[in-house]
Write an enzyme that holds these catalytic residues in place. Structure first.
Site, PDB file in Angstrom:
ATOM      1  N   LEU A 263       0.939  -1.380  -0.211  1.00 39.77           N
ATOM      2  CA  LEU A 263      -0.340  -0.123   0.166  1.00 39.77           C
ATOM      3  C   LEU A 263       0.800   0.898   0.313  1.00 39.77           C
ATOM      4  CD1 LEU A 263      -3.040   0.837   1.243  1.00 39.77           C
ATOM      5  CD2 LEU A 263      -1.655   1.575   3.351  1.00 39.77           C
TER       6      LEU A 263
ATOM      7  N   ASP B 171       6.810  10.076   0.696  1.00 36.79           N
ATOM      8  CA  ASP B 171       6.456  11.940   0.650  1.00 36.79           C
ATOM      9  C   ASP B 171       7.734  12.562  -0.249  1.00 36.79           C
ATOM     10  OD1 ASP B 171       5.485  13.211   3.726  1.00 36.79           O
ATOM     11  OD2 ASP B 171       5.545  14.363   1.276  1.00 36.79           O
TER      12      ASP B 171
ATOM     13  N   ASP C  74       7.883  12.741  -5.334  1.00 39.35           N
ATOM     14  CA  ASP C  74       7.042  14.301  -5.474  1.00 39.35           C
ATOM     15  C   ASP C  74       6.122  13.894  -6.900  1.00 39.35           C
ATOM     16  OD1 ASP C  74       8.403  16.862  -7.262  1.00 39.35           O
ATOM     17  OD2 ASP C  74       6.515  16.219  -6.986  1.00 39.35           O
ATOM     18  N   ILE C  75       5.311  13.823  -5.967  1.00 43.17           N
ATOM     19  CA  ILE C  75       3.958  13.596  -6.926  1.00 43.17           C
ATOM     20  C   ILE C  75       3.721  13.973  -7.934  1.00 43.17           C
ATOM     21  CG2 ILE C  75       1.875  15.964  -6.331  1.00 43.17           C
ATOM     22  CD1 ILE C  75       1.058  12.310  -6.047  1.00 43.17           C
TER      23      ILE C  75
ATOM     24  N   TYR D  40      -8.174  24.861  -3.894  1.00 40.00           N
ATOM     25  CA  TYR D  40      -8.153  23.739  -2.674  1.00 40.00           C
ATOM     26  C   TYR D  40      -9.015  22.644  -2.849  1.00 40.00           C
ATOM     27  CZ  TYR D  40      -7.931  20.462   1.259  1.00 40.00           C
ATOM     28  OH  TYR D  40      -8.243  18.908   2.285  1.00 40.00           O
TER      29      TYR D  40
ATOM     30  N   LYS E 214     -10.926  19.897  -5.144  1.00 37.94           N
ATOM     31  CA  LYS E 214     -11.635  18.345  -4.515  1.00 37.94           C
ATOM     32  C   LYS E 214     -12.247  17.821  -5.588  1.00 37.94           C
ATOM     33  CE  LYS E 214      -8.003  16.692  -1.416  1.00 37.94           C
ATOM     34  NZ  LYS E 214      -7.673  15.853  -2.238  1.00 37.94           N
TER      35      LYS E 214
ATOM     36  N   ILE F  71      -9.371  17.439  10.532  1.00 35.22           N
ATOM     37  CA  ILE F  71      -9.358  16.446  11.014  1.00 35.22           C
ATOM     38  C   ILE F  71      -8.440  16.502  12.207  1.00 35.22           C
ATOM     39  CG2 ILE F  71      -7.928  14.058  10.719  1.00 35.22           C
ATOM     40  CD1 ILE F  71     -10.387  13.996   9.298  1.00 35.22           C
TER      41      ILE F  71
END
Ligand code: VAH
Length: 302
Positions: free
Chosen positions: A4, A32, A50-51, A139, A143, A169
């Site tokens: 995962l 990350d 890196d995304i 943001y 989303k 959260i």
């Protein structure tokens, strides 16, 4: 089976420890753009990524036989407004990378959405799953885009895309991450460190919130639910709603000397005033009851 991969955002660093406990340290890879705190770094595999580096993400997925991907990389609401170009790259281009890799390799993909995916023209009290979504932050826009793209990839390519719209959260493990709900994390750190807390939202600003352990359990249950039990790709998830003055009163029950003052951040206040006050998650509750079965099993899980 495969591992995962968790593509991370600071607020969710502790996510990894929960998942490692559940699935085994070596079956969960934290990925990350910066090295995590040492207690997390040494708890299991970490791979720098890196995304925005599509090729590197693909290598990680293939070389580690990944089967599930949990994608948390994003700039949150307030920090996104101060760097729209970076928020657009990370939150939108980064999402596209993850969608394509998940579809190409048949991954089960979890991407969180947020109360921030709603805006001033959405019903606020309560906010249902399906209603007008015209958020006023990059943001929130990113989303809503993630929700719609995930649903499209599911119907067009059969991608097993799953999404929960998180409330704010609250986690003791991490520092506030540049969100509008940051005050509800910062108050605990400041109360313990200095005994003084300056809140950047008005005392009566009511927002949906959730404790990290409940968020993690719900996310894992969502990821483990058989695909045919999910009637939708994206669900609201609710826990509680409170205001800064209510939270301060609760903390002062434990720390009576805590001094709370208010210095309103107009950017965050305008964002908070456009968000849901209470979340309706009845669709999710029914879906999970169908999957988990009787209330007694839910009670046990709680
Ligand atoms: C933010 N904590 O405030 C995040 C979250 C529910 C809000 O997405 O931006």
């Amino acid at each position: 089976t495969g591992g995962l991969v968790e593509l991370h955002h600071p607020v969710f660093k502790c996510n990894i420890l929960f998942h490692r406990k559940r699935f085994g340290n070596n079956n969960v890879i934290l990925s990350d753009i910066r090295k995590p705190p040492s207690h997390i770094f040494h708890s299991g595999p970490f791979i720098y990524s890196d995304i925005l580096d599509y090729k590197n993400l693909r290598e990680i997925v293939v070389n580690n036989r990944i089967t599930w991907l949990v994608h948390y990389s994003a700039l949150l609401s307030a920090v996104g407004e101060s760097n729209v170009a970076l928020a657009r790259d990370v939150n939108i281009t980064g999402l596209h990378n993850v969608l394509d890799i998940a579809a190409e390799h048949g991954l089960r993909l979890f991407v969180p959405s947020t109360i921030g995916a709603f805006g001033p023209t959405s019903p606020r009290n309560p906010t249902p799953d399906l209603c007008v979504q015209r958020p006023r932050t990059i943001y929130g826009v990113s989303k809503v885009h993630a929700e719609l793209m995930g649903e499209y990839y599911h119907h067009r390519y059969g991608l097993d895309f799953r999404c929960l719209r998180y409330p704010g959260i609250i986690s003791a493990d991490s520092q506030p991450g540049g969100g509008t709900t940051d005050y509800a994390v910062a108050i605990f750190h400041d109360a313990v460190k200095t005994g003084k807390f300056e809140c950047n939202l008005k005392p009566d600003t009511r927002l949906p919130m959730m404790y990290i352990d409940d968020c993690l359990r719900a996310t894992v249950e969502m990821m483990e639910a058989p695909a045919d039990t999910l009637s939708m790709r994206t669900y609201n998830i609710n826990a509680m709603s409170f205001s800064p003055e209510e939270l301060a009163q609760e903390v002062q029950k434990q720390l009576p000397d805590l001094e709370v003052t208010y210095d309103i951040d107009q950017v965050r206040q305008a964002i908070a005033d456009s968000w849901p006050m209470n979340f309706d998650d009845s669709n999710l509750v029914q879906t999970m009851l169908n999957y988990i079965g009787s209330d007694s099993r839910i009670a046990k899980a709680n």
